[in-house]
Scaffold this active site. Structure first.
Site, PDB file in Angstrom:
ATOM      1  N   HIS A   1     -75.745  10.147 -11.022  1.00  0.00           N
ATOM      2  CA  HIS A   1     -75.917   8.820 -10.427  1.00  0.00           C
ATOM      3  C   HIS A   1     -77.355   8.499 -10.058  1.00  0.00           C
ATOM      4  CE1 HIS A   1     -74.264   5.579  -7.553  1.00  0.00           C
ATOM      5  NE2 HIS A   1     -73.860   5.279  -8.773  1.00  0.00           N
TER       6      HIS A   1
ATOM      7  N   HIS B   1     -75.853  -4.125  -5.257  1.00  0.00           N
ATOM      8  CA  HIS B   1     -75.667  -2.819  -5.872  1.00  0.00           C
ATOM      9  C   HIS B   1     -76.603  -1.817  -5.185  1.00  0.00           C
ATOM     10  CE1 HIS B   1     -75.804   0.275  -9.150  1.00  0.00           C
ATOM     11  NE2 HIS B   1     -74.525  -0.007  -9.158  1.00  0.00           N
TER      12      HIS B   1
END
Length: 594
Positions: free
Chosen positions: A250, A481
């Site tokens: 990630h 985000h």
């Protein structure tokens, strides 16, 4: 139907209800359109939520009554009653999902060692963030100078937001686009990547630079990524090891290498078009790190925050010979001007001294060693803001208000033991209406992959939820985000510390203690930077306006409004895998993910 002390929470086959009783199944025959014969989906690996959003953008389902859509733009903020805090969720899918994090993540590394392009060849301001056809205009030259000034000291924290299409230009003042990094001599890292889109962001003359993409894909997704990269002979791929189930790669980072030195960029946006278009994303941009003189000592170029050694340790954790070149490059540069702390997670079951190197225990160690105790600190709220949520257990004591809270409330060595109720916790996550009224409409929810299956297991969590609101930065309708965490004073005027990171609210990202606390298990790779006042000023003041204000340079630009507004009785968290058909979004569409 489930009952909790916070009100009724209903799971049914419809999507929304204003009443606190079982939802009725609405007729959808007049709403649903025929599905295309060929599935629509992105050509890059991504989560199921993003695939659903991509599908709906390509094949939208119109709301049948367009009269209520007339004149509709991102709606003005309303402040409904705080009473009730009840939800009404519904589902048309029953898929099992062990973690809310996307399963597929990648990382990008770009090596660029050519000569600098002339400063005059930078971009001119445009609504579409496109490079100008000609570099001769005075406007382009002025824009170049503004950009270089911005990158070289105009922001003491070096913390920026990404440019957003569709908001007033004043709110994009000081914001950055990916083309800034790719037009300057650079190098980098990332998660979800659209290779073709990424290459197009480069000026034509720089599209053959060597690219190393370190990714976490397996099987079909890995094959798909190799297929994407195959036409580009300058691209190499390296697979990051993810040995623990449901882990993801990630991290989103760029290493920018050029003749004059090195930059590091740690950010929250994936390398896909959607993440750089109408979303709120965060970027930390390092100073320009010069090369050390030949023969410098091995410890040379270290900062007071130990950023250099921590970055090298993080790259070393991949245990990949491919990345050794980049640890050597970092060793050759002077990173002493860095004023932030690196905070990373790497997959594994960490014990002994390694336990405090990663995840929430790493944050606890940094706060203990470098943060200053604050009078009456027990009343200073902890604020978490994120774009996805993992499974945290049957009640708040299982993780959120035990080990995770204990790490984040630490301030110095003199911190006394606190009870679970001494420190308020405010969690900022978009409501259904936040998403519906956003610039993108319902498809914005594709980057908010909180599933019904996870939400059903933690009904207690919604009592902590607060809405996404960012009017001060003009981005209330650009869905987040970005992921941030901080401690704020009760009046929300001061900050004890601030973190921008790739880590969402999940045990997979932050780690969970095992074996009576002697082991920290982390599933995913994550990366962020921690801002502590001790490296800048005594205490951060909250910046009233994110951009364009005359406030002191030491005022910290929090990217959302304070104080956070708690969910009202009719507010529900965005859940990606259920339909929303009773109200249109800003494009006149409804949401049917399947």
């Amino acid at each position: 139907m489930s009952q909790s002390e916070h009100g009724k929470w209903t799971v049914s086959s419809s999507d929304e209800s204003d009443a606190e009783h079982d939802c009725e199944e609405p007729s959808t025959s007049s709403v649903l359109q025929a599905e295309p014969s060929k599935p629509i989906g992105p050509q890059y690996p991504c989560s199921e939520a993003r695939k659903a959003a991509h599908k709906r953008k390509g094949s939208p389902i119109k709301f049948p009554d367009t009269s209520c859509f007339a004149e509709m733009s991102p709606a003005k903020k309303q402040r409904p009653s705080q009473k009730g805090l009840g939800w009404c969720l519904s589902s048309s899918e029953e898929e099992t999902e062990s973690e809310s994090q996307p399963k597929h993540e990648e990382k990008l590394l770009v090596k660029e060692e050519e000569s600098n392009p002339p400063k005059e060849q930078a971009f001119a301001k445009s609504e579409d963030n496109e490079l100008p056809a000609s570099h001769n205009s005075m406007k382009a030259v002025a824009e170049v100078q503004d950009t270089w000034d911005l990158l070289n000291g105009g922001n003491p924290f070096r913390f920026f937001l990404t440019r957003v299409k569709g908001i007033k230009s004043k709110y994009n003042s000081g914001a950055l686009h990916i083309k800034v990094f790719l037009f300057l001599p650079v190098n980098k890292f990332n998660y979800c990547i659209d290779v073709e889109w990424l290459i197009r962001q480069y000026p034509q003359e720089f599209r053959n630079k060597p690219l190393l993409i370190v990714h976490g894909e397996k099987r079909e997704s890995k094959a798909g990524l190799h297929e994407q990269a195959q036409p580009y002979k300058n691209i190499c791929l390296c697979q990051a090891k993810l040995d623990i189930a449901f882990g993801t790669h990630h991290t989103k980072m760029m290493l920018l290498l050029y003749e004059e030195g090195l930059r590091v960029v740690i950010h929250t946006a994936n390398l896909i078009d959607a993440d750089w278009y109408q979303k709120t994303q965060g970027i930390w941009l390092s100073p320009l790190y010069p090369r050390l003189t030949s023969g410098s000592a091995g410890c040379a170029g270290e900062s007071l925050t130990n950023f250099k050694s921590d970055l090298i340790n993080y790259l070393t954790s991949y245990n990949s010979p491919t990345l050794n070149e980049w640890t050597d490059i970092i060793k050759e540069h002077d990173l002493s001007e860095t004023r932030v702390y690196l905070l990373a997670s790497t997959p594994g079951r960490h014990q002994g001294n390694h336990k405090e190197k990663w995840g929430h225990l790493r944050l606890k160690k940094l706060l203990k060693e470098h943060a200053s105790p604050i009078p009456a600190q027990e009343s200073w709220p902890m604020i978490g803001q994120f774009s996805s949520i993992g499974s945290m257990g049957a009640d708040q004591s299982k993780w959120l208000c035990s080990e995770f809270r204990d790490s984040l409330v630490t301030l110095g060595n003199s911190m006394k033991t606190l009870s679970n109720h001494d420190v308020p916790i405010h969690l900022i996550y978009p409501t259904v209406d936040n998403v519906r009224q956003s610039l993108e409409g319902y498809p914005a929810g594709g980057s908010l992959p909180y599933s019904l299956q996870t939400a059903q297991k933690q009904l207690w969590l919604h009592s902590f939820f607060h809405k996404w609101s960012a009017e001060a930065s003009g981005r209330s309708h650009a869905m987040p985000h970005i992921k941030t965490y901080m401690r704020s004073s009760p009046d929300y005027q001061k900050i004890a510390w601030f973190l921008v990171t790739s880590a969402n609210l999940s045990k997979a990202a932050w780690g969970a203690l095992e074996k009576n606390g002697i082991q920290l298990m982390i599933r995913s790779y994550e990366l962020g930077v921690l801002f502590l006042p001790s490296a800048f000023v005594n205490c951060f003041q909250v910046k009233e306006k994110f951009s364009g204000s005359n406030e002191p340079a030491t005022s910290f630009p929090v990217p959302y409004d304070l104080p956070p507004e708690q969910y009202g009785s009719k507010d529900r968290p965005w859940i990606w895998n259920i339909p929303y058909t009773k109200a249109p979004d800003t494009h006149g569409n409804v949401w049917v993910p399947s």
